[in-house]
Design an enzyme around this catalytic site. Structure first.
Site, PDB file in Angstrom:
ATOM      1  N   ASN A 166      16.773  -4.165 -31.343  1.00  0.00           N
ATOM      2  CA  ASN A 166      17.493  -3.855 -32.161  1.00  0.00           C
ATOM      3  C   ASN A 166      16.909  -3.756 -33.553  1.00  0.00           C
ATOM      4  OD1 ASN A 166      17.517  -6.511 -32.069  1.00  0.00           O
ATOM      5  ND2 ASN A 166      19.812  -6.834 -32.915  1.00  0.00           N
ATOM      6  N   GLU A 264      16.850 -17.221 -30.454  1.00  0.00           N
ATOM      7  CA  GLU A 264      17.717 -16.370 -31.475  1.00  0.00           C
ATOM      8  C   GLU A 264      18.526 -15.865 -30.622  1.00  0.00           C
ATOM      9  OE1 GLU A 264      17.746 -17.262 -34.627  1.00  0.00           O
ATOM     10  OE2 GLU A 264      15.998 -17.445 -35.463  1.00  0.00           O
ATOM     11  N   CYS A 298      22.326  -9.049 -34.301  1.00  0.00           N
ATOM     12  CA  CYS A 298      22.760 -10.341 -33.493  1.00  0.00           C
ATOM     13  C   CYS A 298      23.932 -10.753 -34.939  1.00  0.00           C
ATOM     14  CB  CYS A 298      21.541 -11.241 -33.446  1.00  0.00           C
ATOM     15  SG  CYS A 298      20.520 -11.427 -34.946  1.00  0.00           S
ATOM     16  N   GLU A 475      13.979 -19.544 -37.992  1.00  0.00           N
ATOM     17  CA  GLU A 475      13.194 -18.419 -38.325  1.00  0.00           C
ATOM     18  C   GLU A 475      13.122 -18.235 -39.712  1.00  0.00           C
ATOM     19  OE1 GLU A 475      13.201 -15.436 -34.603  1.00  0.00           O
ATOM     20  OE2 GLU A 475      11.230 -15.832 -35.411  1.00  0.00           O
TER      21      GLU A 475
HETATM   22  P1  NAD Z   1      17.900  -9.220 -23.261  1.00  0.00           P
HETATM   23  O1  NAD Z   1      17.763 -10.493 -23.322  1.00  0.00           O
HETATM   24  O2  NAD Z   1      17.927  -8.405 -22.216  1.00  0.00           O
HETATM   25  O3  NAD Z   1      16.155  -8.599 -23.737  1.00  0.00           O
HETATM   26  C1  NAD Z   1      15.611  -9.167 -25.063  1.00  0.00           C
HETATM   27  C2  NAD Z   1      14.205  -9.324 -24.691  1.00  0.00           C
HETATM   28  O4  NAD Z   1      13.716  -9.829 -23.548  1.00  0.00           O
HETATM   29  C3  NAD Z   1      13.524  -7.801 -24.356  1.00  0.00           C
HETATM   30  O5  NAD Z   1      12.133  -7.740 -24.823  1.00  0.00           O
HETATM   31  C4  NAD Z   1      13.235  -7.921 -22.605  1.00  0.00           C
HETATM   32  O6  NAD Z   1      12.308  -7.206 -22.237  1.00  0.00           O
HETATM   33  C5  NAD Z   1      13.120  -9.330 -22.643  1.00  0.00           C
HETATM   34  N1  NAD Z   1      13.278 -10.015 -21.519  1.00  0.00           N
HETATM   35  C6  NAD Z   1      14.288  -9.601 -20.378  1.00  0.00           C
HETATM   36  N2  NAD Z   1      14.170 -10.252 -19.187  1.00  0.00           N
HETATM   37  C7  NAD Z   1      13.226 -11.397 -19.487  1.00  0.00           C
HETATM   38  C8  NAD Z   1      12.742 -12.363 -18.862  1.00  0.00           C
HETATM   39  N3  NAD Z   1      13.252 -12.459 -17.518  1.00  0.00           N
HETATM   40  N4  NAD Z   1      11.925 -13.126 -19.359  1.00  0.00           N
HETATM   41  C9  NAD Z   1      11.434 -12.836 -20.317  1.00  0.00           C
HETATM   42  N5  NAD Z   1      11.833 -11.628 -21.240  1.00  0.00           N
HETATM   43  C10 NAD Z   1      12.623 -10.997 -20.897  1.00  0.00           C
HETATM   44  O7  NAD Z   1      18.616  -8.755 -24.699  1.00  0.00           O
HETATM   45  P2  NAD Z   1      19.056  -7.308 -25.192  1.00  0.00           P
HETATM   46  O8  NAD Z   1      20.284  -6.830 -24.432  1.00  0.00           O
HETATM   47  O9  NAD Z   1      17.833  -6.394 -24.949  1.00  0.00           O
HETATM   48  O10 NAD Z   1      19.386  -7.395 -26.567  1.00  0.00           O
HETATM   49  C11 NAD Z   1      20.433  -7.641 -26.913  1.00  0.00           C
HETATM   50  C12 NAD Z   1      20.867  -9.036 -27.399  1.00  0.00           C
HETATM   51  O11 NAD Z   1      19.786  -9.737 -28.165  1.00  0.00           O
HETATM   52  C13 NAD Z   1      22.461  -9.502 -27.840  1.00  0.00           C
HETATM   53  O12 NAD Z   1      23.014 -10.319 -27.287  1.00  0.00           O
HETATM   54  C14 NAD Z   1      21.989 -10.026 -29.473  1.00  0.00           C
HETATM   55  O13 NAD Z   1      22.768 -10.691 -29.803  1.00  0.00           O
HETATM   56  C15 NAD Z   1      20.677 -10.470 -29.113  1.00  0.00           C
HETATM   57  N6  NAD Z   1      19.990 -10.395 -30.413  1.00  0.00           N
HETATM   58  C16 NAD Z   1      19.877 -11.595 -31.037  1.00  0.00           C
HETATM   59  C17 NAD Z   1      18.990 -11.822 -32.414  1.00  0.00           C
HETATM   60  C18 NAD Z   1      19.003 -13.103 -33.143  1.00  0.00           C
HETATM   61  O14 NAD Z   1      18.155 -13.044 -33.998  1.00  0.00           O
HETATM   62  N7  NAD Z   1      19.836 -13.971 -32.876  1.00  0.00           N
HETATM   63  C19 NAD Z   1      18.390 -10.573 -32.867  1.00  0.00           C
HETATM   64  C20 NAD Z   1      18.502  -9.405 -31.804  1.00  0.00           C
HETATM   65  C21 NAD Z   1      19.289  -9.385 -30.717  1.00  0.00           C
END
Ligand code: NAD
Length: 495
Positions: A166, A264, A298, A475
């Site tokens: 995002n 995060e 997020c 962060e």
């Molecule tokens: P996700 O957890 O599926 O993916 C995030 C990242 O993790 C991607 O790069 C993905 O390839 C990687 N990933 C997936 N499986 C993994 C594994 N087993 N080991 C290591 N890495 C792995 O999340 P998403 O659906 O892509 O993103 C949306 C979510 O992220 C939402 O819930 C949102 O709130 C959260 N988010 C939080 C913040 C914050 O700053 N708190 C910022 C952006 C998004």
């Protein structure tokens, strides 16, 4: 070709030349060992536009070993020299901002003006931590005249950065810049739907003077590339941004190597409007809070908690502004872009459909949409559910789309109760002219960051992160540098 011409060209042809397609390892482009490729999509058209490396465990190992080999040299590089490289990176990023924003908008779907803001923010992060590099200091300890006690902050070693789709460039910068400033090396894994600007950033950092191996980028899916990265025994710290379940898995993997981790995660953040607030400013705040990046933020203000006396007037103002939003391809500078992927659009649509099936009826929106210019793309209408009960899923569950839940509060205390009524605690917004009420609420609301009278106020200088299901660790700000340092204390008998 100017960026405007390149955008026109892309929109006419659907093709964009000179994009990175390989990993970036040891200061050079590196083809994936298994030669596997995957597609990245233009969410505004719902079509693939480029292929990139689908990394595996072997690619990850090459990247981590490259970072490990570079760690001693980078960690011992004079702090001012590290800062100078980061400052050059910031300048280069500003010079190349138009191209970065173009690619970011295309790959994520977000409107170009938002991507421009993200790239400017990423450049600011490199400037900020460039300045911090040579201000990382130890302490002395009062252990008596016959002794000398002092501490030395050391880099933790190789750091892994798992980046979401995002805010690809800005999330990458806010993690990588303090890690490099602290003297750590980096292996970054961008999300599989937005790999491009992280690859471009790896190359840019190298051109800014970063020695080879100090920042490496491996692309691919979470299971194939992310999982081996966070499980790699040479990784000493993981900065993860993403969903709660993936974050839990990352924490488990880190525990096996006793590596440190900051998470995060998601949010369901409240934007509280008290009855004395400037309702025009509050309505503008609501629109930015939930419709920026189509709600895929997020820290989105996905719950509007409004005092009953202001409810009708505020909702009218919000709905009028929603009607003025322009759905369209991000590169056409629309004000509401698409969702980042088709599966994500389906997730958002399913959550809204389930809410309707429970008897909730949106006061506006509620359905998937397309770009009116092309009839294509993965869009969702800006949607509002009014007067939703605290225990409804629309209030409790992170939808991560342009869907706002309105909750009505009877008074300030009730607003605080509602605000704290979910498992998440990332940020909170407060709109009021009552100084004391604002700061009482700021005290009473459980959140890592509170915005008063401007949602998303602040910048790289202000620490950011969540509590409870929203994660832990901070962060941004100087606080972030400490994620990448470990303290060595020395006690010497000298007398
Ligand atoms: P996700 O957890 O599926 O993916 C995030 C990242 O993790 C991607 O790069 C993905 O390839 C990687 N990933 C997936 N499986 C993994 C594994 N087993 N080991 C290591 N890495 C792995 O999340 P998403 O659906 O892509 O993103 C949306 C979510 O992220 C939402 O819930 C949102 O709130 C959260 N988010 C939080 C913040 C914050 O700053 N708190 C910022 C952006 C998004």
């Amino acid at each position: 070709m100017s960026t405007d011409a390149a955008i026109r060209d892309y929109l006419a042809t659907g093709a964009l030349p000179a994009l990175p397609a390989d990993h970036f390892i040891a200061g050079a482009w590196a083809a994936p060992t298994a030669n596997a490729r995957m597609e990245t999509f233009d969410p505004g058209l719902g079509k693939p536009f480029h292929e990139f490396a689908a990394g595996n465990e072997e690619d990850v190992d090459r990247a981590v070993m490259s970072a490990d080999g570079a760690q001693d040299g980078w960690g011992r590089t004079k702090a001012g020299a590290r800062g100078a490289i980061l400052m050059r990176a910031a300048a280069l990023l500003r010079e190349e901002a138009a191209r970065f924003a173009f690619v970011e908008s295309l790959d994520s779907g977000k409107p170009l003006q938002e991507a421009e803001g993200d790239v400017a923010g990423a450049a600011r992060a490199f400037e900020y931590y460039a300045g911090a590099a040579d201000k990382i200091e130890g302490d002395t300890f009062p252990i008596g005249d016959a002794y000398l006690g002092y501490s030395h902050p050391e880099p933790v070693g190789v750091t892994a950065h798992i980046i979401p789709w995002n805010f690809p460039i800005s999330t990458a910068a806010r993690g990588i810049a303090p890690a490099l400033a602290a003297g750590c090396t980096v292996v970054a894994k961008p999300a599989e739907t937005t790999p491009l600007t992280m690859l471009m950033l790896g190359d840019l950092l190298h051109r800014a003077g970063l020695p080879e191996g100090v920042c490496n980028v491996v692309t691919g899916t979470g299971p194939a590339a992310g999982a081996p990265l966070v499980a790699h025994p040479r990784v000493r710290h993981i900065t993860f941004t993403g969903s709660v379940p993936t974050g839990q898995g990352v924490m488990q993997a880190a525990s096996r190597n006793v590596a440190s981790v900051i998470l995060e995660l998601g949010g369901k953040s409240p934007l509280i409007v008290l009855k004395d607030a400037d309702l025009d400013a509050a309505a503008d705040g609501v629109i930015g809070a939930i419709y920026e990046n189509a709600g895929q933020v997020c820290s989105a203000g996905s719950r509007l908690i409004v005092e009953r006396a202001a409810h009708d007037a505020l909702l009218d103002k919000v709905i009028a502004r929603v009607k003025a939003l322009k759905i369209g391809h991000g590169l056409r500078r629309s004000t509401l872009g698409p969702l980042n992927s088709e599966p994500h659009l389906q997730r958002v649509a399913a959550k809204v459909a389930a809410a309707k099936a429970r008897g909730l009826s949106p006061v506006i929106g509620g359905a998937a949409a397309v770009d009116p210019e092309t009839g294509a793309g993965w869009f969702f209408e800006p949607t509002i559910f009014d007067d939703v009960a605290l225990d409804d899923l629309v209030v409790q569950d992170e939808i991560f789309g342009p869907v706002l839940a309105v909750q009505i509060a009877e008074d300030v205390e009730d607003a605080a109760r509602l605000a704290n009524g979910t498992d998440y605690a990332l940020v909170a917004g407060i709109y009021t002219r009552d100084f004391a009420a604002a700061h009482r609420l700021a005290r009473d609301v459980d959140a890592g960051q509170v915005y008063i009278n401007e949602y998303f106020a602040g910048g790289i200088e202000v620490p950011f992160g969540g509590n409870r299901q929203s994660g832990f660790g901070r962060e941004k700000g100087l606080a972030a540098v400490h994620n990448y340092l470990r303290v060595k204390s020395v006690a010497a008998k000298i007398g």
